[in-house]
Motif scaffolding. Structure first.
Motif, mmCIF file in Angstrom:
data_model
loop_
_atom_site.group_PDB
_atom_site.id
_atom_site.type_symbol
_atom_site.label_atom_id
_atom_site.label_comp_id
_atom_site.label_asym_id
_atom_site.label_seq_id
_atom_site.Cartn_x
_atom_site.Cartn_y
_atom_site.Cartn_z
ATOM 1 N N ARG A 142 -27.896 -9.726 -63.509
ATOM 2 C CA ARG A 142 -29.324 -9.556 -63.705
ATOM 3 C C ARG A 142 -30.056 -9.648 -62.600
ATOM 4 N NH1 ARG A 142 -30.483 -15.683 -66.466
ATOM 5 N NH2 ARG A 142 -32.792 -15.394 -65.909
ATOM 6 N N LYS A 143 -31.037 -8.927 -62.468
ATOM 7 C CA LYS A 143 -31.919 -8.750 -61.314
ATOM 8 C C LYS A 143 -33.100 -9.694 -61.436
ATOM 9 C CE LYS A 143 -34.125 -4.783 -60.686
ATOM 10 N NZ LYS A 143 -34.551 -3.472 -60.203
ATOM 11 N N ILE A 144 -33.364 -10.366 -60.476
ATOM 12 C CA ILE A 144 -34.557 -11.363 -60.524
ATOM 13 C C ILE A 144 -35.475 -10.825 -59.544
ATOM 14 C CG2 ILE A 144 -35.282 -13.692 -60.290
ATOM 15 C CD1 ILE A 144 -32.389 -14.522 -60.685
ATOM 16 N N SER A 145 -36.619 -10.440 -60.040
ATOM 17 C CA SER A 145 -37.758 -9.727 -59.260
ATOM 18 C C SER A 145 -39.013 -10.995 -59.041
ATOM 19 C CB SER A 145 -38.523 -8.776 -59.842
ATOM 20 O OG SER A 145 -37.431 -7.547 -60.027
ATOM 21 N N ILE A 146 -39.141 -11.157 -57.926
ATOM 22 C CA ILE A 146 -40.361 -12.024 -57.498
ATOM 23 C C ILE A 146 -41.387 -11.425 -56.587
ATOM 24 C CG2 ILE A 146 -41.122 -14.333 -56.296
ATOM 25 C CD1 ILE A 146 -38.067 -15.239 -57.411
ATOM 26 N N MET A 167 -41.115 -10.525 -52.785
ATOM 27 C CA MET A 167 -39.753 -10.729 -52.066
ATOM 28 C C MET A 167 -38.832 -9.700 -52.484
ATOM 29 S SD MET A 167 -39.676 -14.965 -52.479
ATOM 30 C CE MET A 167 -38.577 -14.881 -51.122
ATOM 31 N N PRO A 168 -37.600 -9.621 -51.864
ATOM 32 C CA PRO A 168 -36.469 -8.564 -52.157
ATOM 33 C C PRO A 168 -35.785 -8.938 -53.443
ATOM 34 C CG PRO A 168 -35.971 -9.929 -50.179
ATOM 35 C CD PRO A 168 -37.361 -10.454 -50.379
ATOM 36 N N ASP A 169 -35.525 -8.084 -54.490
ATOM 37 C CA ASP A 169 -34.988 -8.520 -55.318
ATOM 38 C C ASP A 169 -33.546 -9.290 -55.306
ATOM 39 O OD1 ASP A 169 -36.827 -7.283 -57.133
ATOM 40 O OD2 ASP A 169 -35.638 -5.200 -57.047
ATOM 41 N N ARG A 170 -33.164 -10.455 -56.120
ATOM 42 C CA ARG A 170 -32.106 -11.123 -56.007
ATOM 43 C C ARG A 170 -31.028 -10.764 -57.262
ATOM 44 N NH1 ARG A 170 -34.357 -16.258 -53.561
ATOM 45 N NH2 ARG A 170 -36.629 -15.654 -54.138
ATOM 46 N N TYR A 171 -30.102 -11.099 -57.144
ATOM 47 C CA TYR A 171 -28.965 -10.751 -58.357
ATOM 48 C C TYR A 171 -28.320 -12.165 -58.807
ATOM 49 C CZ TYR A 171 -30.292 -5.992 -57.180
ATOM 50 O OH TYR A 171 -31.116 -5.101 -56.845
#
Length: 123
Positions: free
Chosen positions: A54-58, A61-65
């Motif tokens: 899953r991709k976590i977008s905030i 900030m850069p996307d995190r996985y």
């Protein structure tokens, strides 16, 4: 699954961190020195689309996985630190409120982490 997809999947799934694409690239580069950064981005997107990570977008900030399993996140509003947390499942409550089934939910609770509270002198 290609060798790149498998390697990226394993890095993201077995990491205890929420890695950015750059961090995944750096880790993969140590074992696959010829890999291109674009290959990492493309394969991260494929894995997200397939529902394997899953991709976590905030915002800002850069996307995190992250690995795909039922959990939620605490997000520090000051430093952006992302922490896994398990709240009670709210699926039935959401279904009741919207009156139909839904695909999934992604709960992020924003707060100020203990480190940031300490830095600014809060208790």
């Amino acid at each position: 699954m290609t060798k790149y997809e498998r390697a990226i999947y394993e890095i993201v799934t077995f990491s205890r961190e929420h890695l950015t694409a750059s961090e995944v690239y750096k880790r993969l580069k140590s074992t696959m020195p010829k890999i291109a950064q674009a290959t990492v981005y493309n394969n991260l997107n494929k894995l997200v689309e397939a529902g394997l990570i899953r991709k976590i977008s905030i915002e800002g900030m850069p996307d995190r996985y992250d690995a795909v399993y039922k959990h939620d996140h605490l997000v520090c509003n000051q430093c952006g630190k992302l922490t896994d947390v398990s709240f009670a499942d709210i699926s039935s409550s959401l279904k009741k409120q919207i009156g139909q089934n839904f695909l999934f939910y992604d709960l992020k609770v924003y707060y100020v982490c203990p480190d940031c509270r300490k830095k600014r002198g809060d208790q």
